[in-house]
Design an enzyme around this catalytic site. Structure first.
Site, PDB file in Angstrom:
ATOM      1  N   ASP A   1      30.701  20.530  34.477  1.00 46.41           N
ATOM      2  CA  ASP A   1      30.690  22.318  35.696  1.00 46.41           C
ATOM      3  C   ASP A   1      31.940  22.746  35.556  1.00 46.41           C
ATOM      4  OD1 ASP A   1      29.163  20.834  36.914  1.00 46.41           O
ATOM      5  OD2 ASP A   1      30.330  19.869  38.550  1.00 46.41           O
TER       6      ASP A   1
ATOM      7  N   LYS B   1      27.970  25.732  38.019  1.00 46.67           N
ATOM      8  CA  LYS B   1      27.980  25.250  39.618  1.00 46.67           C
ATOM      9  C   LYS B   1      27.461  26.122  40.444  1.00 46.67           C
ATOM     10  CE  LYS B   1      29.442  22.064  41.950  1.00 46.67           C
ATOM     11  NZ  LYS B   1      28.042  22.603  43.029  1.00 46.67           N
TER      12      LYS B   1
ATOM     13  N   THR C   1      39.618  12.941  44.133  1.00 46.71           N
ATOM     14  CA  THR C   1      38.878  14.449  44.647  1.00 46.71           C
ATOM     15  C   THR C   1      40.011  15.314  44.927  1.00 46.71           C
ATOM     16  OG1 THR C   1      37.848  15.001  46.398  1.00 46.71           O
ATOM     17  CG2 THR C   1      38.872  13.224  47.303  1.00 46.71           C
TER      18      THR C   1
ATOM     19  N   MET D   1      36.107  23.999  49.870  1.00 49.38           N
ATOM     20  CA  MET D   1      35.729  25.400  49.802  1.00 49.38           C
ATOM     21  C   MET D   1      35.342  26.318  51.248  1.00 49.38           C
ATOM     22  SD  MET D   1      31.732  23.889  47.792  1.00 49.38           S
ATOM     23  CE  MET D   1      32.014  22.199  48.918  1.00 49.38           C
TER      24      MET D   1
HETATM   25  N1  SAH Z   1      33.494  16.891  43.340  1.00 49.87           N
HETATM   26  C1  SAH Z   1      35.014  17.925  43.917  1.00 49.87           C
HETATM   27  C2  SAH Z   1      34.578  18.974  44.810  1.00 49.87           C
HETATM   28  C3  SAH Z   1      33.656  19.910  44.437  1.00 49.87           C
HETATM   29  S1  SAH Z   1      32.864  21.321  45.639  1.00 49.87           S
HETATM   30  C4  SAH Z   1      35.606  17.521  44.399  1.00 49.87           C
HETATM   31  O1  SAH Z   1      35.563  15.830  44.788  1.00 49.87           O
HETATM   32  O2  SAH Z   1      37.356  17.312  44.165  1.00 49.87           O
HETATM   33  C5  SAH Z   1      34.247  22.292  45.041  1.00 49.87           C
HETATM   34  C6  SAH Z   1      35.790  22.924  45.998  1.00 49.87           C
HETATM   35  O3  SAH Z   1      36.979  21.604  46.186  1.00 49.87           O
HETATM   36  C7  SAH Z   1      37.008  24.143  46.276  1.00 49.87           C
HETATM   37  O4  SAH Z   1      36.141  24.946  46.376  1.00 49.87           O
HETATM   38  C8  SAH Z   1      38.088  23.182  46.434  1.00 49.87           C
HETATM   39  O5  SAH Z   1      37.787  23.586  47.475  1.00 49.87           O
HETATM   40  C9  SAH Z   1      38.230  22.134  46.196  1.00 49.87           C
HETATM   41  N2  SAH Z   1      39.047  22.019  44.788  1.00 49.87           N
HETATM   42  C10 SAH Z   1      38.243  21.093  43.383  1.00 49.87           C
HETATM   43  N3  SAH Z   1      39.525  20.583  42.898  1.00 49.87           N
HETATM   44  C11 SAH Z   1      40.735  21.183  43.087  1.00 49.87           C
HETATM   45  C12 SAH Z   1      41.905  21.821  42.852  1.00 49.87           C
HETATM   46  N4  SAH Z   1      42.543  21.695  41.983  1.00 49.87           N
HETATM   47  N5  SAH Z   1      42.488  22.231  43.690  1.00 49.87           N
HETATM   48  C13 SAH Z   1      42.459  22.627  44.845  1.00 49.87           C
HETATM   49  N6  SAH Z   1      41.082  22.251  45.630  1.00 49.87           N
HETATM   50  C14 SAH Z   1      39.410  21.921  44.646  1.00 49.87           C
END
Ligand code: SAH
Length: 261
Positions: free
Chosen positions: A39, A61, A122, A175
């Site tokens: 992704d 994505k 996450t 998000m």
């Molecule tokens: N599967 C991912 C989430 C995907 S949705 C997880 O578990 O983290 C995408 C959202 O995740 C982004 O819009 C943001 O809100 C968050 N996100 C993912 N990685 C991030 C990071 N390194 N720093 C801040 N927000 C992050």
């Protein structure tokens, strides 16, 4: 094709960006993968761990309507597995947290393809740690809610706002950037104090990390002034007040664009 020649598809969480935050299992699978479907959120540093000979497929994505449609990704995973390749489906963070990994898993089940899920760190967990904002803290928060701030086709955010406005619950918004002002207003209308601490963390755990602090009332504007873009995670709750005290992470590239506090 007989089951014995089918390879397992690994739905692997790549964590928030820093390769040191990969699980040992994720690292091992990446280093032996023959095909990796990844992704937009997966960092270059993590992609650098893929062996030179492996096929890399960018799946984009779906959130911004760019990239490869989910159905195509689903079919691609089935096709690669049927070709007998060892397939890693690499996703930012954890595959089962707003990652659509479960949709892909359902599709694999429907097509008789064996799969495994490898959890990843996450964004909520990574951003909490690297911003010094604990998700729970005795006396400040006794529960955590994790929500998406954006729904498919921009559908309304029809949450039970009073339950999200609870003062002893930390609210984590994935998000959430585009709807941050709206979310803050809904929470305040549902009873949350306007001075409840809140923070936005951009690219948490990476050298680009930026943290913007504010309150329910001010955060959206401050985030706008700071020019934060996706991926940004929002943490709302009394715990956010600890972020300045517990800030330990100094991103290497922060010097010239540290966000205002
Ligand atoms: N599967 C991912 C989430 C995907 S949705 C997880 O578990 O983290 C995408 C959202 O995740 C982004 O819009 C943001 O809100 C968050 N996100 C993912 N990685 C991030 C990071 N390194 N720093 C801040 N927000 C992050």
């Amino acid at each position: 094709m007989s089951a014995s020649t089918l390879h397992t598809v690994y739905l692997v969480g790549a964590g928030p960006g820093d390769p040191d935050l990969l699980t040992v299992k994720a690292l091992r699978l990446l280093q032996t993968a023959e095909a990796v479907v990844y992704d937009r959120l997966v960092s270059d540093e993590v992609l650098d761990l893929i062996p030179a000979g492996a096929t890399r497929i960018f799946a984009g994505k779906a959130s911004r309507r760019q990239g490869v449609p989910q159905e195509e990704i689903n079919d691609m995973l089935v096709r690669l597995a049927r070709e007998g390749r060892s397939v890693v489906r690499l996703k930012g963070g954890d595959p089962f947290v707003f990652g659509r990994g479960s949709e892909e898993a359902v599709h694999l089940v429907e097509n008789g393809i064996p799969f495994e899920v490898v959890p990843g760190v996450t964004a909520a967990i990574a951003c909490a740690a690297y911003s010094g904002i604990p998700l729970t803290h005795r006396g400040l928060a006794k529960s955590v809610r994790v929500i998406t701030g954006h729904r498919r086709d921009n559908r309304a955010l029809d949450f039970d706002w009073p339950s999200l406005a609870d003062g002893e619950t930390t609210l984590v918004v994935y998000m959430g950037l585009a709807n941050l002002g709206l979310i803050a207003r809904e929470l305040m209308e549902a009873g949350a104090e306007s001075d409840r601490p809140a923070a936005a963390i951009y690219r948490g755990s990476t050298p680009d990390q930026r943290v913007v602090h504010g309150t329910l009332e001010t955060l959206a504007e401050r985030v706008g002034d700071a020019g934060l873009t996706a991926p940004t995670l929002v943490i709302i709750g009394e715990v956010a007040s600890l972020g300045e005290t517990l800030a330990w992470f100094e991103p290497a590239r922060a010097g010239d664009h540290q966000a205002p506090g």
